[in-house]
Design a protein around this motif. Sequence first.
Motif, PDB file in Angstrom:
ATOM      1  N   THR A   3      -0.390  22.781 -45.479  1.00 29.00           N
ATOM      2  CA  THR A   3       0.861  23.027 -44.770  1.00 29.00           C
ATOM      3  C   THR A   3       1.718  23.966 -45.611  1.00 29.00           C
ATOM      4  O   THR A   3       1.404  24.242 -46.772  1.00 29.00           O
ATOM      5  CB  THR A   3       1.624  21.712 -44.560  1.00 29.00           C
ATOM      6  OG1 THR A   3       1.960  21.185 -45.855  1.00 29.00           O
ATOM      7  CG2 THR A   3       0.810  20.703 -43.764  1.00 29.00           C
ATOM      8  N   ASP A  39       7.042  18.352 -46.491  1.00 29.95           N
ATOM      9  CA  ASP A  39       6.865  18.546 -45.048  1.00 29.95           C
ATOM     10  C   ASP A  39       7.792  17.665 -44.222  1.00 29.95           C
ATOM     11  O   ASP A  39       7.455  17.255 -43.118  1.00 29.95           O
ATOM     12  CB  ASP A  39       5.403  18.344 -44.634  1.00 29.95           C
ATOM     13  CG  ASP A  39       4.501  19.427 -45.195  1.00 29.95           C
ATOM     14  OD1 ASP A  39       4.865  20.615 -45.090  1.00 29.95           O
ATOM     15  OD2 ASP A  39       3.445  19.086 -45.752  1.00 29.95           O
ATOM     16  N   GLU A  40       8.967  17.399 -44.746  1.00 32.78           N
ATOM     17  CA  GLU A  40       9.972  16.643 -44.010  1.00 32.78           C
ATOM     18  C   GLU A  40      10.958  17.585 -43.326  1.00 32.78           C
ATOM     19  O   GLU A  40      11.788  17.145 -42.543  1.00 32.78           O
ATOM     20  CB  GLU A  40      10.738  15.705 -44.953  1.00 32.78           C
ATOM     21  CG  GLU A  40       9.868  14.617 -45.533  1.00 32.78           C
ATOM     22  CD  GLU A  40      10.584  13.777 -46.566  1.00 32.78           C
ATOM     23  OE1 GLU A  40      11.792  14.012 -46.832  1.00 32.78           O
ATOM     24  OE2 GLU A  40       9.948  12.866 -47.125  1.00 32.78           O
ATOM     25  N   MET A  42      11.164  21.926 -41.933  1.00 28.54           N
ATOM     26  CA  MET A  42      10.582  23.264 -41.831  1.00 28.54           C
ATOM     27  C   MET A  42      11.571  24.265 -42.422  1.00 28.54           C
ATOM     28  O   MET A  42      12.762  24.206 -42.112  1.00 28.54           O
ATOM     29  CB  MET A  42      10.322  23.626 -40.370  1.00 28.54           C
ATOM     30  CG  MET A  42       8.961  23.239 -39.855  1.00 28.54           C
ATOM     31  SD  MET A  42       7.604  24.018 -40.699  1.00 28.54           S
ATOM     32  CE  MET A  42       7.385  25.459 -39.704  1.00 28.54           C
ATOM     33  N   ASP A  69       2.081  26.523 -39.272  1.00 29.33           N
ATOM     34  CA  ASP A  69       2.784  25.260 -39.046  1.00 29.33           C
ATOM     35  C   ASP A  69       3.683  25.349 -37.825  1.00 29.33           C
ATOM     36  O   ASP A  69       3.742  24.427 -37.009  1.00 29.33           O
ATOM     37  CB  ASP A  69       3.621  24.866 -40.263  1.00 29.33           C
ATOM     38  CG  ASP A  69       2.817  24.178 -41.351  1.00 29.33           C
ATOM     39  OD1 ASP A  69       1.589  24.027 -41.191  1.00 29.33           O
ATOM     40  OD2 ASP A  69       3.415  23.788 -42.373  1.00 29.33           O
ATOM     41  N   LYS A  70       4.403  26.465 -37.692  1.00 27.98           N
ATOM     42  CA  LYS A  70       5.280  26.639 -36.532  1.00 27.98           C
ATOM     43  C   LYS A  70       4.477  26.573 -35.234  1.00 27.98           C
ATOM     44  O   LYS A  70       4.873  25.894 -34.285  1.00 27.98           O
ATOM     45  CB  LYS A  70       6.007  27.990 -36.605  1.00 27.98           C
ATOM     46  CG  LYS A  70       7.199  27.995 -37.515  1.00 27.98           C
ATOM     47  CD  LYS A  70       7.923  29.314 -37.460  1.00 27.98           C
ATOM     48  CE  LYS A  70       8.460  29.550 -36.088  1.00 27.98           C
ATOM     49  NZ  LYS A  70       9.529  30.498 -35.956  1.00 27.98           N
ATOM     50  N   TYR A  72       1.493  25.204 -34.751  1.00 28.46           N
ATOM     51  CA  TYR A  72       0.934  23.865 -34.587  1.00 28.46           C
ATOM     52  C   TYR A  72       1.980  22.887 -34.035  1.00 28.46           C
ATOM     53  O   TYR A  72       1.716  22.165 -33.064  1.00 28.46           O
ATOM     54  CB  TYR A  72       0.384  23.342 -35.914  1.00 28.46           C
ATOM     55  CG  TYR A  72       0.028  21.885 -35.845  1.00 28.46           C
ATOM     56  CD1 TYR A  72      -1.103  21.463 -35.154  1.00 28.46           C
ATOM     57  CD2 TYR A  72       0.844  20.926 -36.433  1.00 28.46           C
ATOM     58  CE1 TYR A  72      -1.420  20.112 -35.062  1.00 28.46           C
ATOM     59  CE2 TYR A  72       0.533  19.584 -36.343  1.00 28.46           C
ATOM     60  CZ  TYR A  72      -0.595  19.182 -35.655  1.00 28.46           C
ATOM     61  OH  TYR A  72      -0.888  17.854 -35.558  1.00 28.46           O
ATOM     62  N   TYR A  73       3.164  22.859 -34.657  1.00 30.15           N
ATOM     63  CA  TYR A  73       4.183  21.911 -34.218  1.00 30.15           C
ATOM     64  C   TYR A  73       4.652  22.197 -32.796  1.00 30.15           C
ATOM     65  O   TYR A  73       5.032  21.289 -32.073  1.00 30.15           O
ATOM     66  CB  TYR A  73       5.374  21.895 -35.183  1.00 30.15           C
ATOM     67  CG  TYR A  73       5.021  21.239 -36.498  1.00 30.15           C
ATOM     68  CD1 TYR A  73       4.532  19.937 -36.541  1.00 30.15           C
ATOM     69  CD2 TYR A  73       5.146  21.916 -37.697  1.00 30.15           C
ATOM     70  CE1 TYR A  73       4.182  19.332 -37.732  1.00 30.15           C
ATOM     71  CE2 TYR A  73       4.803  21.325 -38.899  1.00 30.15           C
ATOM     72  CZ  TYR A  73       4.327  20.029 -38.913  1.00 30.15           C
ATOM     73  OH  TYR A  73       3.978  19.437 -40.097  1.00 30.15           O
ATOM     74  N   GLU A  74       4.594  23.445 -32.387  1.00 28.63           N
ATOM     75  CA  GLU A  74       5.031  23.804 -31.036  1.00 28.63           C
ATOM     76  C   GLU A  74       4.037  23.333 -29.974  1.00 28.63           C
ATOM     77  O   GLU A  74       4.434  22.913 -28.890  1.00 28.63           O
ATOM     78  CB  GLU A  74       5.224  25.320 -30.940  1.00 28.63           C
ATOM     79  CG  GLU A  74       5.844  25.775 -29.659  1.00 28.63           C
ATOM     80  CD  GLU A  74       7.271  25.284 -29.458  1.00 28.63           C
ATOM     81  OE1 GLU A  74       7.634  25.024 -28.294  1.00 28.63           O
ATOM     82  OE2 GLU A  74       8.025  25.147 -30.451  1.00 28.63           O
ATOM     83  N   GLN A  76       1.133  21.136 -30.510  1.00 28.17           N
ATOM     84  CA  GLN A  76       0.245  20.044 -30.911  1.00 28.17           C
ATOM     85  C   GLN A  76      -0.023  19.007 -29.826  1.00 28.17           C
ATOM     86  O   GLN A  76      -1.101  18.439 -29.767  1.00 28.17           O
ATOM     87  CB  GLN A  76       0.782  19.354 -32.163  1.00 28.17           C
ATOM     88  CG  GLN A  76       2.101  18.637 -31.971  1.00 28.17           C
ATOM     89  CD  GLN A  76       2.601  18.020 -33.252  1.00 28.17           C
ATOM     90  OE1 GLN A  76       1.813  17.659 -34.113  1.00 28.17           O
ATOM     91  NE2 GLN A  76       3.903  17.904 -33.389  1.00 28.17           N
ATOM     92  N   ASP A  77       0.926  18.758 -28.962  1.00 26.26           N
ATOM     93  CA  ASP A  77       0.742  17.721 -27.943  1.00 26.26           C
ATOM     94  C   ASP A  77       0.302  18.269 -26.588  1.00 26.26           C
ATOM     95  O   ASP A  77       0.219  17.517 -25.610  1.00 26.26           O
ATOM     96  CB  ASP A  77       2.035  16.911 -27.769  1.00 26.26           C
ATOM     97  CG  ASP A  77       2.380  16.146 -29.041  1.00 26.26           C
ATOM     98  OD1 ASP A  77       1.444  15.670 -29.717  1.00 26.26           O
ATOM     99  OD2 ASP A  77       3.578  16.034 -29.363  1.00 26.26           O
TER     100      ASP A  77
END
Length: 100
Positions: A3, A39-40, A42, A69-70, A72-74, A76-77
């Motif tokens: 990450t 990673d708490e 961004m 990371d950006k 992935y977090y956008e 991921q679901d």
Amino acid sequence: MKTIGTTLRELRETKGLLLREVGAKLSLDPTILSKIERDERMPTREQVKALADFYKDQKNEVIIAWLSDKLYYEVQDEDLALQAMQVAEEKIKYQSKKKK
């Protein structure tokens, strides 16, 4: 897979620097930098730019870790995340060719 936080922590530790030293050089609160490394939180675009410039030899590694990371977090679901990422990749390739 690393990450942005792991990448930054490894770079800092490799250079033998403390959080407060990096924070002082970048005018960045060490508490915020610590949260980023864990990673708490961004980092912002400005923080990434400053960190990438600070770790200039690994600048691309820092930027790629942040961007991945950006992304992935956008998505991921999302059920269709991989297909959407493939389409996005094609769009990026197409736009790059168009610019040349």
